[in-house]
Design an enzyme around this catalytic site. Structure first.
Site, PDB file in Angstrom:
ATOM      1  N   CYS B 174      -1.418  -4.968   3.302  1.00 59.87           N
ATOM      2  CA  CYS B 174      -0.779  -4.065   2.342  1.00 59.87           C
ATOM      3  C   CYS B 174      -0.911  -4.535   0.897  1.00 59.87           C
ATOM      4  O   CYS B 174      -0.375  -3.904  -0.012  1.00 59.87           O
ATOM      5  CB  CYS B 174       0.672  -3.860   2.729  1.00 59.87           C
ATOM      6  N   HIS B 314       6.735  -4.281  -4.763  1.00 57.24           N
ATOM      7  CA  HIS B 314       6.194  -3.833  -3.482  1.00 57.24           C
ATOM      8  C   HIS B 314       7.201  -2.854  -2.873  1.00 57.24           C
ATOM      9  O   HIS B 314       6.820  -1.793  -2.414  1.00 57.24           O
ATOM     10  CB  HIS B 314       5.929  -5.038  -2.568  1.00 57.24           C
ATOM     11  N   HIS B 351       4.591   4.368   1.798  1.00 59.28           N
ATOM     12  CA  HIS B 351       3.778   3.152   1.687  1.00 59.28           C
ATOM     13  C   HIS B 351       2.325   3.518   2.006  1.00 59.28           C
ATOM     14  O   HIS B 351       1.980   3.795   3.155  1.00 59.28           O
ATOM     15  CB  HIS B 351       4.306   2.105   2.658  1.00 59.28           C
TER      16      HIS B 351
END
Lengths: 395, 424
Positions: B174, B314, B351
């Site tokens: 990620c 994040h 996400h």
């Protein structure tokens, strides 16, 4: 721009394959032309099976071993060998600023789960719901972590403590070339002092045979060395890591060079007829300006896939005085780690000041007993990607 | 101002492109993002029976039939690259003057491919890999080989846009999108290139990918209403929402941009990374790698923590991530941590996984350009253990000179980027 390019040394190698683990096992296997092929497990396909490893030696925790699939164990093991060879294993201070670039594909599928779903899904009242149900209940939760490309690097961080940085390049053979190219470029430009670079490949997988034979690239039937095949690859299980180090960094800790990594170039040819030889010639002339010096050999990553290997073979004919070895004939083809493996074998040969024997009766490879001062490692991807590395003896 | 630290070229941004579940293009995305709109919706692409999570921020307006995640990723990457190159007005059509760095989800044979091979095998009852292999060996499925090679997306993009050299596909889970940018910055600083095309793309919303994250208990199961599921920094946060998207940046050396009269849209001032050796999916409890990563990025930019005016975190909305990110931010910024605005785009777009670092870099650049902070929506129940100014629920104007963007991933991956409005 910054200062003049800095010199990069190879100060450690870690290699595993069908020949076993480490420098001596590989040198001996190559010297004996030991071809180990399993023609039965995946018949009609062939594979060069990994020699058994005592995993505890490099991955001491059973819990870590269980969290990995074979491709990750192979790579984590080889990385440990490389760190030990370079004398940095367990040195927390050095590992904390060691940069890592891993070339990786993806992990194994659970072929039993796949087969059960493929068998029963068409019969289900709601095939999509059936797929959800089976995957939810049959997939091991941690399998995903064994499949993710960057989790080989993740496991190396966990098991060996390499934490300076961690990057994973994907893209078959080209990823293996570019991983070494970028690691070297960062060192010569002063962006990195110490790097671990390489990859791993488990060739004993039906899901990979499926992918590559969809492209018509697998050898079936009798085994032949790479140059003797009309076409076709034989998969190998390989792990290969290099420790690259700025010369000054190595000297400061009294580390000895196995060889100098003098340059790595890569290209993306469009694979039109003649594009591969043209790309190889461009890279060769930049790395080895004419005239071709004495004491140079080519270690080729030829895959057996066509037209890639045929075009490489045609290009090699333009270097009639340079001895050639295609390690794929003995180790099999391992995609991402092949380039690092061949660089490691080049460093071994330079250290022993001689080339290992030929495995070919087609005329590409010939025996060579002369001196060895530099080796060019080639990579021509089975589908895309070309690269050459120049490795030289440190005298 | 030809050079920055150590005499290296300064790296600036001259082109940006973006797609998320909110829409295609910068204008569309920025308008909706600053309006606090959510792109999260119920999944219609595949059946959701039997799934604990039935929502996602999928990009359904880019049609791919039959669906293939890699194909969607490639199409979105193509669209954002076109938008970025058009904005940068660089090179000529099909001739981009620099390398390609691509963050892309790991490529694999997907279920539709497997179904096609199974059908093609002619197996009557039980289907095994022997049958699939028999079909694949028939020579009728060449397209599956090319589509399912890891190199294929980057190769096709390199061919289309005429980028130079061997294209690099990077995965740091990620954090991949940020790593692609970092590779571009480093190449320009090394003097290898005057420009680089950095793309992140992810089209992973398919049943198996969703189930993989679900089995790791990473996803929100607050399916109703979908728009309220992603709750970064809230006490009742319960996981991230899977999403798709892509973003592209044209990076350039400052000298090159100035020489050709390009508009400079921001400076990629600093990159930092540090790997975590603690666990495959969790950060070291002391936050060491996150803290080191953020500090490395700020140092690389030649700045100090006090210079950072805004953080694009994040901020996934998993209990673990937000707790650890707070630890990292509060350790680096000290008392100031409470007052630095920090807002999570993921509250609205979910996400975007491999694309997230690139997508959020484009949003951070838009934040710098417009001097306006997008909100963290769904912030109804503050977590007292995370006392941050998350720009709750409503966008607001602010003075932002330097911004930090964090990206963290499974496998101990941590990458932080520092962006500045103007060259120093």
């Amino acid at each position: 721009m910054a200062d003049a390019p800095r010199e990069a040394w190879i100060t450690g190698i870690g290699i595993v394959s069908c020949l076993g683990e480490g420098a001596d096992a590989h040198w001996q296997g190559l010297a004996e032309r030991r071809i180990k092929v399993d023609a039965e497990t995946f018949a009609p396909y062939l594979v060069h099976p990994l020699a058994p490893l005592d995993l505890d030696k490099q991955i001491p925790k059973k819990g870590d071993q269980r969290q990995m699939e074979p491709w990750q164990r192979i790579g984590t093991y080889a990385a440990g060998l490389a760190l030990a060879d370079a004398g940095v294993k367990g040195n927390a201070e050095l590992l904390a600023h060691m940069d890592m670039i891993v070339a990786a594909g993806g992990g194994e599928r659970d072929v039993a789960v796949d087969a059960a779903i493929l068998t029963n899904k068409p019969k289900a009242a709601n095939p999509e719901a059936f797929l959800n149900e089976r995957l939810m209940s049959d997939l091991r939760p941690t399998l995903f972590l064994a499949q993710l490309s960057n989790l080989l690097a993740g496991n190396i961080s966990i098991v060996h403590g390499v934490t300076g940085s961690s990057r994973t390049f994907m893209g078959e053979e080209a990823a293996g070339v570019d991983a070494v190219r970028i690691a070297l470029a960062r060192i010569t430009a002063g962006q990195s002092e110490l790097a671990l670079v390489g990859g791993s490949h488990n060739g004993e997988r039906e899901d990979l045979l499926l992918l590559y034979d969809a492209g018509g690239h697998m050898l079936r039937g009798d085994f032949r060395p790479v140059w003797e095949r009309a076409k076709g690859m034989v998969l190998g299980s390989l792990g290969a890591f290099l420790v690259l180090e700025a010369r000054g960094h190595a000297e400061a800790r009294n580390a000895k060079p196995l060889a100098r990594l003098s340059g790595v170039l890569s290209e993306r040819s469009d694979r039109s007829a003649g594009a591969i030889p043209a790309a190889l010639t461009r890279m060769w002339q930049r790395l080895v300006p004419p005239p071709v010096p004495a004491g140079i050999a080519v270690i080729s990553g030829a895959t057996g896939a066509q037209p890639a290997s045929g075009e490489e073979r045609a290009w090699l004919k333009t270097l009639p005085d340079v001895p050639v070895r295609a390690t794929g004939s003995i180790l099999g083809h391992g995609f991402e780690p092949q380039f690092a493996m061949n660089i490691a074998l080049a460093a071994l040969a330079l250290g022993r000041e001689k080339l290992f024997p030929a495995v070919d009766s087609s005329g590409v490879e010939r025996e060579y007993e002369g001196p060895l001062e530099r080796v060019a490692v080639t990579a021509v991807g089975h589908w895309r990607g070309e690269g050459i590395a120049l490795i030289e003896a440190v005298t | 101002m030809a050079s920055g630290k150590n005499g290296q070229p300064v790296v600036v941004v001259t082109g940006r492109g973006i797609i998320t579940s909110l829409g295609a293009s910068k204008a569309d995305n920025w308008a909706k993002l600053t309006a606090g709109e959510s792109g999260i919706h119920r999944i219609t692409r595949f059946a959701s029976e039997g799934l604990k999570t039935t929502i996602a921020g999928s990009v359904d307006f880019v049609p791919v039939e039959p669906f293939c995640s890699t194909e969607l990723g490639e199409r979105m990457a193509t669209m954002v690259a076109e938008e970025a190159i058009e904005e940068a007005r660089i090179g000529s059509k099909g001739d981009f003057p620099g390398p390609l760095f691509l963050a892309v989800a790991p490529v694999e044979i997907e279920w539709p491919h497997r179904d096609v091979l199974a059908a093609g095998s002619g197996a009557n009852d039980a289907v095994g890999y022997d049958d699939l292999l028999r079909a694949s060996a028939s020579g009728r499925f060449h397209a599956i080989h090319e589509r399912c090679l890891f190199a294929s997306v980057a190769e096709h993009l390199a061919e289309r846009f005429g980028t130079k050299g061997s294209p690099i596909s990077v995965s740091t889970a990620c954090a991949s999108g940020a790593s692609a940018i970092q590779l571009g910055v480093e190449a320009i600083r090394r003097g290898e290139a005057e420009a680089a095309l950095c793309i992140g793309t992810d089209g992973s919303v398919n049943a198996e990918c969703l189930i993989r994250f679900s089995l790791l208990s990473a996803l929100s199961t607050a399916n109703d209403p979908p728009q309220a599921a992603a709750k970064p920094f809230s006490k009742n946060r319960d996981g991230f929402v899977m999403a798709e998207g892509a973003a592209a940046l044209v990076l350039e050396s400052y000298d090159s941009a100035v020489a050709r009269g390009a508009k400079i849209l921001g400076v990629l001032a600093g990159c930092g990374e540090m790997a975590d050796s603690f666990h495959r999916t969790r950060s070291s409890p002391d936050g060491k790698a996150i803290i080191g990563c953020i500090r490395n990025a700020i140092t690389d930019a030649g700045l100090a923590p006090d210079d950072i005016d805004y953080i694009n975190p994040h901020g996934t909305g998993t209990p673990e991530n937000d707790k650890m990110e707070y630890l990292g931010v509060s350790s680096v910024f000290g008392e100031r941590a409470k007052s630095i605005p920090i807002s999570s785009n993921k509250s609205m777009i979910g996400h975007t996984l491999s694309a997230a670092g690139t997508v959020e870099t484009v949003f951070t650049l838009l934040t710098l350009e417009h001097q306006r902070l997008p909100p963290t929506i769904n912030y109804k129940v503050p977590d007292p253990a995370i006392p941050l100014d998350v720009v709750p629920n409503v966008a607001r104007d602010a003075k932002v000179r330097h911004a930090l963007s964090n990206s963290f991933g499974f496998g101990g991956q941590n990458v932080s980027l520092v962006m500045s409005r103007e060259p120093a």
